[in-house]
Design a protein around this motif. Structure first.
Motif, short mmCIF file in Angstrom:
data_model
loop_
_atom_site.label_atom_id
_atom_site.label_comp_id
_atom_site.label_asym_id
_atom_site.label_seq_id
_atom_site.Cartn_x
_atom_site.Cartn_y
_atom_site.Cartn_z
N TRP A 94 -7.94 -1.29 0.54
CA TRP A 94 -7.32 -1.97 1.68
C TRP A 94 -7.33 -3.49 1.53
O TRP A 94 -6.52 -4.18 2.15
CB TRP A 94 -8.04 -1.56 2.97
CG TRP A 94 -7.97 -0.09 3.19
CD1 TRP A 94 -8.95 0.83 2.94
CD2 TRP A 94 -6.83 0.65 3.63
NE1 TRP A 94 -8.49 2.10 3.22
CE2 TRP A 94 -7.19 2.02 3.65
CE3 TRP A 94 -5.54 0.30 4.03
CZ2 TRP A 94 -6.32 3.02 4.05
CZ3 TRP A 94 -4.65 1.28 4.42
CH2 TRP A 94 -5.05 2.63 4.43
N HIS A 149 0.85 -1.18 0.00
CA HIS A 149 0.00 0.00 0.00
C HIS A 149 0.89 1.24 0.00
O HIS A 149 1.86 1.32 0.75
CB HIS A 149 -0.89 -0.01 1.25
CG HIS A 149 -2.02 0.96 1.20
ND1 HIS A 149 -3.31 0.58 0.91
CD2 HIS A 149 -2.06 2.30 1.39
CE1 HIS A 149 -4.11 1.65 0.95
NE2 HIS A 149 -3.36 2.70 1.23
N TYR A 207 -2.45 -1.57 -3.42
CA TYR A 207 -2.86 -0.20 -3.77
C TYR A 207 -1.58 0.62 -3.89
O TYR A 207 -1.06 1.14 -2.90
CB TYR A 207 -3.78 0.36 -2.69
CG TYR A 207 -4.57 1.58 -3.09
CD1 TYR A 207 -5.56 1.50 -4.05
CD2 TYR A 207 -4.33 2.81 -2.48
CE1 TYR A 207 -6.31 2.61 -4.41
CE2 TYR A 207 -5.08 3.93 -2.84
CZ TYR A 207 -6.06 3.82 -3.79
OH TYR A 207 -6.80 4.93 -4.14
#
Length: 320
Positions: free
Chosen positions: A279, A196, A283
């Protein structure tokens, strides 16, 4: 490279981004005007004005004389976006046009499609969520006016914020930082091991100012310099190491609890349903175009996390 001398800055929003931008500009000797719904306390270099940005005439008056306007504001919660963003966005465009001011918009990655590929500035604006489509519409209207010669606009897009001043509505906000520094455990959203991208607050502020100063920025969007993606687990483990404590136990907070139960008492949490893909899957954003064009690089992850921990330690100590 043509650099435009900018001295009169108007910043909409006094949250973590707006405040950091204001302080940075003031340190270099420019005049800064900060607009917010609640106002604030003036300093020698920064004046605060109480303005409702949905009020077009009020915003036009408050922006008079600006060389550049920074949009660092957001409606109070996801559930307010559809009602509040359209009048705010229109008022900002009108203020930029009226003052021949550059408009620097703080954006996000919601404009892109749900994907596990790396997002770049060249990724299609193919959002399918309501919030994402709203941000696409805001950008497309702004850049259309730029192309028509009515104003100068650019947008700086970031992933999820972390850093000094980030207390609410962020992965490294109150619900994570405070228990970790107290020796406790944490609950996180989604896949805690998925890569992420996290964007550091001072890097956001620096990027906004860079774009305002450099004429190469206008007419397109840029990804703010962001360190390589890490997982939420990496973030938590890094904090524990910096804090000198044993690793924390991480549990996964179920989405049904956040959206259906907590959302009854905190309406903004219901809006998280649309961002669940951020999430539950990788990402990841790329920001090499910004670095190659302007030379700015992201703050190294360890340094940024260390400064975040130190800020939180001071905050907690001051509140005792």
């Amino acid at each position: 490279m043509k650099v435009r001398p900018v001295t009169h800055h108007v910043i909409l929003g006094k949250g973590q981004i707006g405040s950091t931008v204001a302080e940075s500009l003031a340190r270099r000797g420019d005049t800064v005007r900060v607009l917010s719904r609640s106002g604030g306390t003036d300093t020698d270099s920064i004046t605060h004005h109480k303005v409702d940005a949905r009020d077009r005439d009020a915003l036009l008056a408050a922006c008079r004389g600006a060389d550049v306007i920074y949009n660092c504001a957001n409606p109070g919660g996801y559930h307010q976006w559809e009602a509040e963003w359209p009048p705010m966005a229109e008022a900002l465009l009108a203020a930029a046009e009226a003052n021949d001011a550059g408009l620097v918009m703080t954006g996000n990655l919601y404009v892109y499609a749900e994907t596990d590929r790396h997002m770049t500035e060249r990724s299609a604006l193919a959002a399918t969520t309501r919030k994402g489509r709203l941000r696409v519409e805001m950008w497309e209207e702004a850049v259309a006016r730029h192309r028509a010669g009515r104003l100068r606009v650019t947008e700086a897009r970031a992933s999820d914020f972390f850093g000094p001043g980030t207390t609410q509505n962020a992965m490294l906000g109150e619900r994570v930082m405070r228990p970790l520094l107290a020796g406790g455990n944490v609950q996180l959203l989604g896949d805690v091991d998925a890569p992420h991208s996290f964007t550091y607050i001072p890097d956001v502020a620096n990027a906004l100012i860079r774009l305002a100063d450099d004429d190469r920025s206008w007419g397109r969007a840029w990804h703010i310099p962001t360190a390589p993606a890490v997982s939420q687990r990496d973030m938590v483990d890094g904090i524990c190491e910096i804090a000198g404590r044993s690793p924390a136990r991480i549990t996964r907070m179920p989405w049904w609890l956040i959206i259906n139960v907590a959302g009854l008492f905190q309406p903004h949490l219901r809006g998280l349903a649309e961002t669940r893909h951020q999430w539950d899957s990788p990402y990841v954003m790329e920001s090499t175009e910004f670095t190659e064009t302007f030379g700015d690089v992201p703050t190294p992850f360890d340094e940024a996390l260390g400064e975040t921990v130190e800020w939180w330690r001071r905050r907690i100590a001051e509140q005792r």
